[in-house]
Design an enzyme around this catalytic site. Sequence first.
Site, PDB file in Angstrom:
ATOM      1  N   LYS A 161       0.819  -1.186   0.000  1.00 45.66           N
ATOM      2  CA  LYS A 161       0.000   0.000   0.000  1.00 45.66           C
ATOM      3  C   LYS A 161       0.862   1.249   0.000  1.00 45.66           C
ATOM      4  CE  LYS A 161      -3.545  -2.118   2.869  1.00 45.66           C
ATOM      5  NZ  LYS A 161      -4.189  -2.087   4.196  1.00 45.66           N
ATOM      6  N   GLU A 189       8.173   2.232  -5.866  1.00 47.43           N
ATOM      7  CA  GLU A 189       8.224   1.884  -4.442  1.00 47.43           C
ATOM      8  C   GLU A 189       8.260   3.138  -3.589  1.00 47.43           C
ATOM      9  OE1 GLU A 189       7.923  -0.399  -2.358  1.00 47.43           O
ATOM     10  OE2 GLU A 189       8.872  -2.272  -2.929  1.00 47.43           O
ATOM     11  N   ASP A 190       7.744   3.026  -2.380  1.00 43.37           N
ATOM     12  CA  ASP A 190       7.844   4.122  -1.424  1.00 43.37           C
ATOM     13  C   ASP A 190       9.231   4.131  -0.786  1.00 43.37           C
ATOM     14  OD1 ASP A 190       7.358   1.712  -0.100  1.00 43.37           O
ATOM     15  OD2 ASP A 190       5.932   2.546   1.316  1.00 43.37           O
ATOM     16  N   ASP A 240      14.467  -0.661   2.113  1.00 38.81           N
ATOM     17  CA  ASP A 240      15.333  -0.779   3.275  1.00 38.81           C
ATOM     18  C   ASP A 240      16.232  -2.007   3.125  1.00 38.81           C
ATOM     19  OD1 ASP A 240      13.292  -2.615   3.939  1.00 38.81           O
ATOM     20  OD2 ASP A 240      12.480  -1.334   5.491  1.00 38.81           O
ATOM     21  N   LYS A 265      17.217   3.420   2.184  1.00 37.06           N
ATOM     22  CA  LYS A 265      18.023   3.378   3.415  1.00 37.06           C
ATOM     23  C   LYS A 265      19.290   2.568   3.145  1.00 37.06           C
ATOM     24  CE  LYS A 265      14.263   3.355   6.796  1.00 37.06           C
ATOM     25  NZ  LYS A 265      13.669   2.558   7.892  1.00 37.06           N
ATOM     26  N   PHE A 300      12.963   4.735  11.778  1.00 34.86           N
ATOM     27  CA  PHE A 300      11.582   4.356  11.500  1.00 34.86           C
ATOM     28  C   PHE A 300      10.841   5.597  11.007  1.00 34.86           C
ATOM     29  CE2 PHE A 300       8.506   0.907  12.302  1.00 34.86           C
ATOM     30  CZ  PHE A 300       7.394   1.537  11.782  1.00 34.86           C
ATOM     31  N   VAL A 301      10.493   5.604   9.714  1.00 33.62           N
ATOM     32  CA  VAL A 301       9.858   6.775   9.107  1.00 33.62           C
ATOM     33  C   VAL A 301       8.421   6.477   8.705  1.00 33.62           C
ATOM     34  CG1 VAL A 301      12.012   7.831   8.340  1.00 33.62           C
ATOM     35  CG2 VAL A 301      10.828   6.236   6.830  1.00 33.62           C
ATOM     36  N   ASP A 345       3.589   3.793   6.707  1.00 29.71           N
ATOM     37  CA  ASP A 345       2.727   3.710   7.882  1.00 29.71           C
ATOM     38  C   ASP A 345       3.408   3.021   9.047  1.00 29.71           C
ATOM     39  OD1 ASP A 345       1.073   0.678   8.211  1.00 29.71           O
ATOM     40  OD2 ASP A 345       2.558   0.982   6.640  1.00 29.71           O
ATOM     41  N   ARG A 379      -0.113   7.231   7.010  1.00 26.63           N
ATOM     42  CA  ARG A 379       0.095   7.232   5.554  1.00 26.63           C
ATOM     43  C   ARG A 379      -0.241   8.587   4.937  1.00 26.63           C
ATOM     44  NH1 ARG A 379       1.095   2.062   3.675  1.00 26.63           N
ATOM     45  NH2 ARG A 379       0.079   0.352   4.773  1.00 26.63           N
TER      46      ARG A 379
END
Length: 191
Positions: A47, A103-104, A107, A135, A156-157, A163, A169
Site C-alpha cells: 500500500k 516503491e515508497d 530498506d 536506506k 523508523f519513518v 505507515d 500514511r
Amino acid sequence: MEPRDIDGDLTEILISEEQIHTRLAEMSRQIEADYAGKDLLLVGVLKGAVMVMADLARELHHPISMDWMAVSSYGSGTTSSGVVRILKDLDTDLTGRHVLIVEDIIDSGLTLSWLLANLNSRGPTSVEICALLRKPDAARVEINVKYAGFDIPNQFVVGYGLDYDEKYRNLRSVGVLAPHVYAPTGGAAAS
C-alpha cells in the site's frame, strides 16, 4: 495531514512535502527522457507506494499504463521476515513491456529483490526501479535503483504512504516516528 496534527508522534521531519514534489518532478523528467517513444507500465507496490505512484504518474507528460501489486514480507513485526507472499498480483501481461516498479521505500532490499526476479520471469523487455526513499545502511542485498528520490538514515519513518500500524500514511511529509509510539517498552525498530 500535517505534522502539527500528530504533535508528539514525530521526532523530526526528514523531507517536506515541497521537497518530495520537487524531487518527483526531477525524476519524472528523467523517466520521460529514458522512455521516450516506449510503452511504459508503472507497477505500484501496495500500500505504501500509493502516494508516490499517484504523484509520479500525474507529473509524467506522456501516456503510461498503471497496475498494482501487493506483496508482504513483514508479517506482524516491524522488520522484514524475508518470506514474501503475493497478496494481489498484476492484472497486466508483462510480455514485451517496459516495466517501472514504483516503491515508497527500500530498506533491506529482500522483498524488492524477490519482486524483481518474479517480474523478470514474466517476459518483460525491461524492469527498472523507482523509489522515493532508500536506506543504504539497512541494505542486506544489492539493488540497482534507476530512479532514487532520497537516501535517508536507518530510522523508523512514516508519512507520504509509509505507515505504522496502518496510521500516518496521509502525512504530507516524511518524518521520523517517535520511539514511544512503536516501542512503548523501549525496544527499537526500523521501517
